[in-house]
Design an enzyme around this catalytic site. Structure first.
Site, PDB file in Angstrom:
ATOM      1  N   LYS A  46     -22.072 -37.509 -58.004  1.00  0.00           N
ATOM      2  CA  LYS A  46     -22.812 -36.348 -58.485  1.00  0.00           C
ATOM      3  C   LYS A  46     -23.273 -36.622 -59.911  1.00  0.00           C
ATOM      4  O   LYS A  46     -22.472 -36.953 -60.779  1.00  0.00           O
ATOM      5  CB  LYS A  46     -21.919 -35.107 -58.442  1.00  0.00           C
ATOM      6  CG  LYS A  46     -22.661 -33.818 -58.785  1.00  0.00           C
ATOM      7  CD  LYS A  46     -21.722 -32.635 -58.799  1.00  0.00           C
ATOM      8  CE  LYS A  46     -20.914 -32.561 -60.071  1.00  0.00           C
ATOM      9  NZ  LYS A  46     -21.599 -32.046 -61.249  1.00  0.00           N
ATOM     10  N   LYS A  78     -28.302 -27.851 -61.050  1.00  0.00           N
ATOM     11  CA  LYS A  78     -28.107 -26.414 -60.783  1.00  0.00           C
ATOM     12  C   LYS A  78     -29.409 -25.654 -60.990  1.00  0.00           C
ATOM     13  O   LYS A  78     -29.495 -24.706 -61.777  1.00  0.00           O
ATOM     14  CB  LYS A  78     -26.982 -25.851 -61.643  1.00  0.00           C
ATOM     15  CG  LYS A  78     -25.638 -26.506 -61.332  1.00  0.00           C
ATOM     16  CD  LYS A  78     -24.476 -25.816 -61.991  1.00  0.00           C
ATOM     17  CE  LYS A  78     -23.168 -26.525 -61.697  1.00  0.00           C
ATOM     18  NZ  LYS A  78     -23.071 -27.894 -62.249  1.00  0.00           N
ATOM     19  N   LEU A  79     -30.414 -26.065 -60.231  1.00  0.00           N
ATOM     20  CA  LEU A  79     -31.756 -25.501 -60.401  1.00  0.00           C
ATOM     21  C   LEU A  79     -31.763 -24.006 -60.082  1.00  0.00           C
ATOM     22  O   LEU A  79     -31.096 -23.564 -59.144  1.00  0.00           O
ATOM     23  CB  LEU A  79     -32.739 -26.242 -59.494  1.00  0.00           C
ATOM     24  CG  LEU A  79     -32.814 -27.760 -59.712  1.00  0.00           C
ATOM     25  CD1 LEU A  79     -33.668 -28.410 -58.642  1.00  0.00           C
ATOM     26  CD2 LEU A  79     -33.347 -28.074 -61.099  1.00  0.00           C
ATOM     27  N   ALA A  80     -32.511 -23.256 -60.859  1.00  0.00           N
ATOM     28  CA  ALA A  80     -32.550 -21.795 -60.662  1.00  0.00           C
ATOM     29  C   ALA A  80     -33.862 -21.249 -61.221  1.00  0.00           C
ATOM     30  O   ALA A  80     -33.873 -20.411 -62.109  1.00  0.00           O
ATOM     31  CB  ALA A  80     -31.373 -21.143 -61.360  1.00  0.00           C
ATOM     32  N   PRO A 182     -15.454 -28.524 -56.617  1.00  0.00           N
ATOM     33  CA  PRO A 182     -15.120 -29.143 -57.907  1.00  0.00           C
ATOM     34  C   PRO A 182     -14.012 -28.385 -58.623  1.00  0.00           C
ATOM     35  O   PRO A 182     -13.779 -27.208 -58.330  1.00  0.00           O
ATOM     36  CB  PRO A 182     -16.427 -28.988 -58.698  1.00  0.00           C
ATOM     37  CG  PRO A 182     -17.047 -27.746 -58.149  1.00  0.00           C
ATOM     38  CD  PRO A 182     -16.516 -27.505 -56.762  1.00  0.00           C
ATOM     39  N   GLN A 187      -9.328 -29.117 -64.474  1.00  0.00           N
ATOM     40  CA  GLN A 187      -9.540 -27.661 -64.411  1.00  0.00           C
ATOM     41  C   GLN A 187      -8.419 -26.937 -63.661  1.00  0.00           C
ATOM     42  O   GLN A 187      -8.477 -25.725 -63.475  1.00  0.00           O
ATOM     43  CB  GLN A 187     -10.879 -27.355 -63.760  1.00  0.00           C
ATOM     44  CG  GLN A 187     -12.075 -27.854 -64.543  1.00  0.00           C
ATOM     45  CD  GLN A 187     -13.384 -27.412 -63.932  1.00  0.00           C
ATOM     46  OE1 GLN A 187     -13.595 -26.249 -63.639  1.00  0.00           O
ATOM     47  NE2 GLN A 187     -14.279 -28.361 -63.720  1.00  0.00           N
ATOM     48  N   ARG A 206     -13.410 -36.031 -64.578  1.00  0.00           N
ATOM     49  CA  ARG A 206     -12.589 -36.642 -65.632  1.00  0.00           C
ATOM     50  C   ARG A 206     -11.295 -37.272 -65.158  1.00  0.00           C
ATOM     51  O   ARG A 206     -10.839 -38.246 -65.759  1.00  0.00           O
ATOM     52  CB  ARG A 206     -12.311 -35.591 -66.721  1.00  0.00           C
ATOM     53  CG  ARG A 206     -13.570 -35.220 -67.496  1.00  0.00           C
ATOM     54  CD  ARG A 206     -13.371 -33.948 -68.281  1.00  0.00           C
ATOM     55  NE  ARG A 206     -13.241 -32.793 -67.394  1.00  0.00           N
ATOM     56  CZ  ARG A 206     -12.944 -31.553 -67.808  1.00  0.00           C
ATOM     57  NH1 ARG A 206     -12.731 -31.339 -69.093  1.00  0.00           N
ATOM     58  NH2 ARG A 206     -12.854 -30.554 -66.942  1.00  0.00           N
TER      59      ARG A 206
HETATM   60  O1  O7M Z   1     -13.483 -32.897 -62.606  1.00  0.00           O
HETATM   61  P1  O7M Z   1     -14.121 -32.396 -63.877  1.00  0.00           P
HETATM   62  O2  O7M Z   1     -13.570 -31.100 -64.319  1.00  0.00           O
HETATM   63  O3  O7M Z   1     -14.188 -33.419 -64.952  1.00  0.00           O
HETATM   64  O4  O7M Z   1     -15.669 -32.165 -63.531  1.00  0.00           O
HETATM   65  C1  O7M Z   1     -16.077 -31.219 -62.622  1.00  0.00           C
HETATM   66  C2  O7M Z   1     -17.506 -31.432 -62.224  1.00  0.00           C
HETATM   67  O5  O7M Z   1     -17.843 -30.440 -61.265  1.00  0.00           O
HETATM   68  C3  O7M Z   1     -18.520 -31.287 -63.353  1.00  0.00           C
HETATM   69  O6  O7M Z   1     -19.564 -32.213 -63.100  1.00  0.00           O
HETATM   70  C4  O7M Z   1     -19.053 -29.888 -63.217  1.00  0.00           C
HETATM   71  O7  O7M Z   1     -20.418 -29.774 -63.558  1.00  0.00           O
HETATM   72  C5  O7M Z   1     -18.904 -29.643 -61.719  1.00  0.00           C
HETATM   73  N1  O7M Z   1     -18.672 -28.244 -61.344  1.00  0.00           N
HETATM   74  C6  O7M Z   1     -17.574 -27.565 -61.822  1.00  0.00           C
HETATM   75  O8  O7M Z   1     -16.743 -28.095 -62.540  1.00  0.00           O
HETATM   76  N2  O7M Z   1     -17.427 -26.252 -61.478  1.00  0.00           N
HETATM   77  C7  O7M Z   1     -18.283 -25.583 -60.681  1.00  0.00           C
HETATM   78  O9  O7M Z   1     -18.076 -24.422 -60.409  1.00  0.00           O
HETATM   79  C8  O7M Z   1     -19.389 -26.269 -60.175  1.00  0.00           C
HETATM   80  C9  O7M Z   1     -19.539 -27.612 -60.463  1.00  0.00           C
HETATM   81  C10 O7M Z   1     -20.547 -28.318 -59.743  1.00  0.00           C
HETATM   82  O10 O7M Z   1     -20.482 -29.461 -59.406  1.00  0.00           O
HETATM   83  O11 O7M Z   1     -21.564 -27.574 -59.340  1.00  0.00           O
HETATM   84  C11 O7M Z   1     -22.501 -28.165 -58.535  1.00  0.00           C
END
Ligand code: O7M
Length: 231
Positions: A46, A78-80, A182, A187, A206
């Protein structure tokens, strides 16, 4: 899903931040090594603004084409926006050889946009985010799930920190859409717990990218997934 089956993995890597920083070349080399190292256990990658702004479009495009056979490549911007800008942006992402793209569902009104990209680009909508305090999404969760179903999206995003919501979504979506989750590790989500609750993939950043041993960290996550799903 064929990559998921052959790799016996449900891990999607979020390429956001890295242990080594510095010049574009340094980051680029670091990312390439990471992707070479994880090809047999990570299913998808991603990519969002952090990497795009670090590498620039040309390098990112080279990375996507270079590793496109080994990973499912998801654009996370995250297009909107209004529909014609959505179409324009999605077309550019398709030209960059992304396999899928993530959009927000709350603006709604995306029926024609989704229809015009069906079969060309995987479409994933954000239904519930992983962080505390996203109250509007929480209160609109049911409506967003209904909307994802109506659009016939390939999948939805629901935080791995919101296990009840994942269970509810699985019951509602049946097999009609994937759930990508995610929020594992930094988190607070426990490895494989989102899968236990009904998600199809875990998106992890991470815990792998900042690890002193990314391969071992990714392997630990995949081992937990294999145990839970008997892969
Ligand atoms: O594992 P992390 O915390 O280092 O990273 C999490 C990834 O997931 C990071 O790229 C965020 O942009 C994404 N993410 C979230 O952490 N929370 C959400 O609710 C949504 C996303 C996401 O991927 O949305 C598409």
């Amino acid at each position: 899903m064929s990559l998921a089956a052959s790799k016996r993995s449900r891990l999607i890597l979020a390429l956001d931040v890295f242990a080594s920083r510095g010049s574009t070349e340094t980051i680029s080399g670091h990312v390439e090594r990471l992707l070479e190292e994880l090809g047999d256990i990570v299913v998808g990658v991603k990519i969002g603004l952090p990497l795009l702004l670090s590498l620039g479009v040309s390098r990112l495009k080279r990375l996507i084409t270079g590793f496109g056979d080994d990973y499912y490549m998801i654009a996370d911007f995250k297009l909107a926006d209004v529909p014609h800008i959505m179409e324009y942006s999605l077309e550019r992402l398709r030209e960059m050889h992304f396999d899928g793209a993530i959009l927000h569902l709350f603006p709604m009104g995306y029926e024609r946009v989704i229809e015009s990209f069906r079969g060309k680009l995987g479409m994933y909508g954000v239904a519930l985010m992983s962080h505390e305090g996203c109250k509007l999404l929480e209160s609109g969760f049911d409506a967003l799930l209904d909307y994802a179903l109506k659009l016939g999206l390939d999948g939805v995003i629901i935080g791995a920190t919101k296990l009840k919501a994942i269970k509810k979504a699985r019951a509602k979506l049946g097999k009609n859409a994937l759930i990508l989750s995610p929020g594992v590790g930094y988190q607070g989500g426990r490895e494989a717990s989102a899968l236990e609750a009904g998600a199809d993939f875990e998106i992890v950043g991470r815990l792998v990218t900042l690890s002193a041993d990314p391969r071992a960290s990714a392997q630990r996550i995949v081992d937990a997934q294999r145990k839970v799903l008997r892969l």
